[in-house]
Design a protein around this motif. Structure first.
Motif, mmCIF file in Angstrom:
data_model
loop_
_atom_site.group_PDB
_atom_site.id
_atom_site.type_symbol
_atom_site.label_atom_id
_atom_site.label_comp_id
_atom_site.label_asym_id
_atom_site.label_seq_id
_atom_site.Cartn_x
_atom_site.Cartn_y
_atom_site.Cartn_z
ATOM 1 N N LEU A 138 3.817 -50.779 34.142
ATOM 2 C CA LEU A 138 3.381 -50.966 32.905
ATOM 3 C C LEU A 138 2.638 -50.117 31.985
ATOM 4 C CD1 LEU A 138 0.771 -54.068 34.054
ATOM 5 C CD2 LEU A 138 2.955 -54.252 32.705
ATOM 6 N N GLU A 139 2.067 -48.965 32.748
ATOM 7 C CA GLU A 139 1.878 -47.727 31.862
ATOM 8 C C GLU A 139 2.922 -47.120 31.404
ATOM 9 O OE1 GLU A 139 -1.279 -47.052 31.234
ATOM 10 O OE2 GLU A 139 -2.428 -46.625 32.917
ATOM 11 N N THR A 140 4.043 -46.860 32.163
ATOM 12 C CA THR A 140 5.355 -46.272 31.631
ATOM 13 C C THR A 140 5.997 -47.225 30.484
ATOM 14 O OG1 THR A 140 5.795 -45.351 33.806
ATOM 15 C CG2 THR A 140 7.521 -45.388 32.269
ATOM 16 N N VAL A 141 6.120 -48.263 30.836
ATOM 17 C CA VAL A 141 6.680 -49.236 29.525
ATOM 18 C C VAL A 141 5.872 -49.067 28.610
ATOM 19 C CG1 VAL A 141 7.067 -51.683 28.878
ATOM 20 C CG2 VAL A 141 7.617 -50.838 31.096
ATOM 21 N N SER A 142 4.302 -49.117 28.661
ATOM 22 C CA SER A 142 3.581 -49.139 27.255
ATOM 23 C C SER A 142 4.052 -47.771 26.256
ATOM 24 C CB SER A 142 2.181 -49.016 27.666
ATOM 25 O OG SER A 142 1.863 -47.511 28.263
ATOM 26 N N VAL A 143 4.371 -46.675 27.178
ATOM 27 C CA VAL A 143 4.683 -45.472 26.304
ATOM 28 C C VAL A 143 5.845 -45.473 25.762
ATOM 29 C CG1 VAL A 143 5.316 -43.029 26.571
ATOM 30 C CG2 VAL A 143 3.159 -43.973 27.983
ATOM 31 N N ILE A 144 7.003 -46.427 26.524
ATOM 32 C CA ILE A 144 8.296 -46.263 26.028
ATOM 33 C C ILE A 144 8.250 -47.134 24.786
ATOM 34 C CG2 ILE A 144 10.577 -47.359 26.448
ATOM 35 C CD1 ILE A 144 10.201 -46.573 29.283
ATOM 36 N N VAL A 145 7.613 -48.465 24.837
ATOM 37 C CA VAL A 145 7.393 -49.311 23.578
ATOM 38 C C VAL A 145 6.809 -48.861 22.458
ATOM 39 C CG1 VAL A 145 6.336 -51.400 22.929
ATOM 40 C CG2 VAL A 145 7.475 -51.267 25.091
ATOM 41 N N GLN A 146 5.732 -48.000 22.801
ATOM 42 C CA GLN A 146 4.888 -47.248 21.496
ATOM 43 C C GLN A 146 5.858 -46.289 20.799
ATOM 44 O OE1 GLN A 146 2.214 -48.108 20.490
ATOM 45 N NE2 GLN A 146 0.825 -46.494 20.427
ATOM 46 N N VAL A 147 6.592 -45.577 21.715
ATOM 47 C CA VAL A 147 7.384 -44.513 21.031
ATOM 48 C C VAL A 147 8.736 -45.108 20.192
ATOM 49 C CG1 VAL A 147 9.101 -42.750 21.485
ATOM 50 C CG2 VAL A 147 7.142 -42.755 22.769
ATOM 51 N N LEU A 148 9.280 -46.236 20.722
ATOM 52 C CA LEU A 148 10.459 -46.648 20.105
ATOM 53 C C LEU A 148 10.061 -47.665 19.017
ATOM 54 C CD1 LEU A 148 12.508 -48.186 23.311
ATOM 55 C CD2 LEU A 148 12.949 -46.218 21.912
ATOM 56 N N SER A 149 9.015 -48.211 19.222
ATOM 57 C CA SER A 149 8.211 -49.079 18.095
ATOM 58 C C SER A 149 7.949 -48.030 16.921
ATOM 59 C CB SER A 149 6.867 -49.841 18.502
ATOM 60 O OG SER A 149 6.475 -50.499 17.293
ATOM 61 N N PHE A 150 7.222 -46.975 16.962
ATOM 62 C CA PHE A 150 6.940 -46.172 15.786
ATOM 63 C C PHE A 150 8.364 -45.443 15.317
ATOM 64 C CE2 PHE A 150 5.542 -41.961 14.124
ATOM 65 C CZ PHE A 150 4.556 -42.520 13.598
ATOM 66 N N LYS A 151 9.231 -45.270 16.213
ATOM 67 C CA LYS A 151 10.366 -44.460 15.622
ATOM 68 C C LYS A 151 11.499 -45.473 14.838
ATOM 69 C CE LYS A 151 14.598 -42.143 17.417
ATOM 70 N NZ LYS A 151 15.505 -41.688 18.584
ATOM 71 N N TRP A 152 11.392 -46.623 15.332
ATOM 72 C CA TRP A 152 12.152 -47.672 14.714
ATOM 73 C C TRP A 152 11.373 -48.422 13.439
ATOM 74 C CZ3 TRP A 152 14.013 -50.374 19.863
ATOM 75 C CH2 TRP A 152 15.028 -49.598 20.171
ATOM 76 N N THR A 153 10.281 -48.829 13.572
ATOM 77 C CA THR A 153 9.623 -49.381 12.507
ATOM 78 C C THR A 153 8.175 -48.698 11.723
ATOM 79 O OG1 THR A 153 7.824 -50.233 13.924
ATOM 80 C CG2 THR A 153 9.891 -51.461 13.778
ATOM 81 N N ARG A 156 5.270 -48.289 13.068
ATOM 82 C CA ARG A 156 4.301 -48.924 13.462
ATOM 83 C C ARG A 156 3.985 -48.679 14.891
ATOM 84 N NH1 ARG A 156 4.220 -54.973 10.480
ATOM 85 N NH2 ARG A 156 4.204 -54.170 8.253
ATOM 86 N N ARG A 157 2.739 -48.831 15.383
ATOM 87 C CA ARG A 157 2.364 -48.657 16.956
ATOM 88 C C ARG A 157 1.938 -49.818 17.360
ATOM 89 N NH1 ARG A 157 0.543 -43.768 14.541
ATOM 90 N NH2 ARG A 157 1.417 -41.813 15.486
ATOM 91 N N ILE A 158 2.549 -50.254 18.485
ATOM 92 C CA ILE A 158 2.190 -51.498 19.102
ATOM 93 C C ILE A 158 0.794 -51.386 19.780
ATOM 94 C CG2 ILE A 158 2.737 -53.208 20.912
ATOM 95 C CD1 ILE A 158 4.928 -53.162 18.695
ATOM 96 N N PHE A 159 0.409 -50.355 20.355
ATOM 97 C CA PHE A 159 -0.933 -50.111 21.134
ATOM 98 C C PHE A 159 -1.873 -49.096 20.236
ATOM 99 C CE2 PHE A 159 2.305 -50.850 24.388
ATOM 100 C CZ PHE A 159 1.777 -52.146 24.879
ATOM 101 N N ARG A 160 -2.950 -49.080 20.358
ATOM 102 C CA ARG A 160 -3.943 -48.250 19.572
ATOM 103 C C ARG A 160 -3.588 -46.937 20.046
ATOM 104 N NH1 ARG A 160 -9.732 -51.275 18.957
ATOM 105 N NH2 ARG A 160 -9.239 -53.129 17.939
ATOM 106 N N MET A 161 -3.315 -46.584 21.469
ATOM 107 C CA MET A 161 -2.928 -45.513 22.010
ATOM 108 C C MET A 161 -2.209 -45.762 23.041
ATOM 109 S SD MET A 161 -5.392 -42.197 22.676
ATOM 110 C CE MET A 161 -5.796 -42.049 20.987
#
Length: 363
Positions: free
Chosen positions: A302-317, A319-324
């Motif tokens: 879960l911790e790893t996926v949160s980082v991957i999702v955060q990076v991809l979301s910010f790169k593509w859109t 926007r950040r999914i999580f506050r940090m």
């Protein structure tokens, strides 16, 4: 070492027969690592503090509270885990067992990479340490060598195979290259997942202790032909000896937690997180329970996926999914106190450990 010296003398002194029991030596390894941690922990922390002065550099982009509360805390506390783990394992494990040396080798090698990284962070006052590509490349090389050795010592019928949980006869042939790639992914991925989780006092070591206990039992069961026949598991001869190493890891982890409990007297740093994550990944590969590791270590996932999702979301859109990210910082930013995050994540890790353990019976 003690086993190799004293068990052959059992014919002359019957109490030495105790050393043939994995359960006895696992308990002895656990107690040895725990007591040794208590004995050397204080001195090691004082030595680290005297050498590091300002302690571990704190991320400027992290929670603001960390800059104040964690300033001056020394890092490289993973040395306490590694020393206790290695001494206990060398004392109580069968040193003729190749799996022990392979997993111990991965643990020390990954710990060495992490120590180098921590050293640069402290001496250069830079939280980045060793360049990511260099650290990642070294980890891949070590894991690939270990994966090849594990395959050579595995039973021929299971060599280069991926075992699927819940299905007693399901094996997926990967071939030599495929197996090594998959094993490297498991070992390096677990190592970095534990590293990402290690962001709050006691957060990573708690789930590591739980996962080590579960995989210690898995190794014991998989290495015992009677239990594997009963549970319809794949038998890995001599893998049971890893229960001694993992029991030592549980003891060393508890000893470290004594000093790492909030507020932490020392951080494990990459020295500890990369090493113990690599050890868990390697044991999962040896025992053919790689997928079960993803369940038992679900918190790390879960911790790893949160980082991957955060990076991809910010790169593509943008926007950040999580506050940090990682995830534990997200909840801190939402106002959860650090101990609250730690204890709730421990509860999640305990539940996932039990679910992973239940897979042994689901065939």
């Amino acid at each position: 070492m003690i086993y190799n010296f004293l068990y052959p003398l059992a014919d002359f002194f019957s109490p030495f027969n105790l050393f043939r029991y994995l359960t006895f030596r696992s308990i002895a390894a656990f107690l040895t690592a725990l007591v040794l941690s208590f004995l050397i922990g204080g001195r090691l922390i004082r030595w680290l503090r005297s050498k590091q002065k300002q302690g571990q550099p704190i991320r400027e982009d992290g929670p603001a509270s960390h800059i104040v509360s964690k300033k001056g805390t020394p890092t490289m506390g993973g040395l306490l885990i590694l020393i206790s783990l290695c001494v206990a394992t060398l004392l109580w494990a069968d040193l003729t067992n190749p799996y022990v040396w392979i997993v111990l080798g991965i643990t020390i090698a990954f710990g060495g990479v992490g120590l180098w990284d921590d050293f640069l962070k402290v001496t250069k006052r830079n939280p980045k340490g060793v360049p990511g590509k260099t650290k990642f490349g070294l980890s891949i090389v070590v894991a690939a060598v270990a994966a090849y050795l594990i395959a050579q010592w595995s039973p021929p019928s299971l060599r280069y195979m991926l075992a699927l949980p819940f299905l007693k006869d399901a094996l997926v042939p990967l071939g030599l290259v495929g197996f090594i790639v998959f094993a490297v992914l498991v070992i390096v991925g677990t190592s970095n997942a534990v590293n990402l989780t290690d962001g709050l006092d006691g957060l990573a070591i708690g789930p590591v202790i739980m996962a080590s206990a579960v995989f210690g039992l898995i190794a014991y069961v998989v290495g015992n032909l009677v239990y594997t026949n009963y549970l319809y598991l794949h038998h890995i001869p001599r893998s049971g000896e890893l229960a001694v190493l993992l029991s030592a890891l549980v003891g060393a982890g508890l000893g470290f937690l004594w000093f790492n409990a909030p507020p932490a007297m020392v951080f494990m740093g990459d020295t500890g997180s990369l090493a113990i994550g690599g050890a868990l990944g390697a044991v999962a590969v040896v025992t053919k329970h790689e997928i079960v590791l993803a369940i038992v270590g679900g918190l790390f996932v879960l911790e790893t996926v949160s980082v991957i999702v955060q990076v991809l979301s910010f790169k593509w859109t943008g926007r950040r999914i999580f506050r940090m990210a990682p995830l534990h910082h997200h909840f801190e930013q939402k106002g959860w106190a650090e101990p609250t995050v730690v204890f709730r994540f421990w509860i999640i890790a305990a539940i996932l450990s039990m679910v992973g353990l239940a897979t042994l019976k689901l065939r």
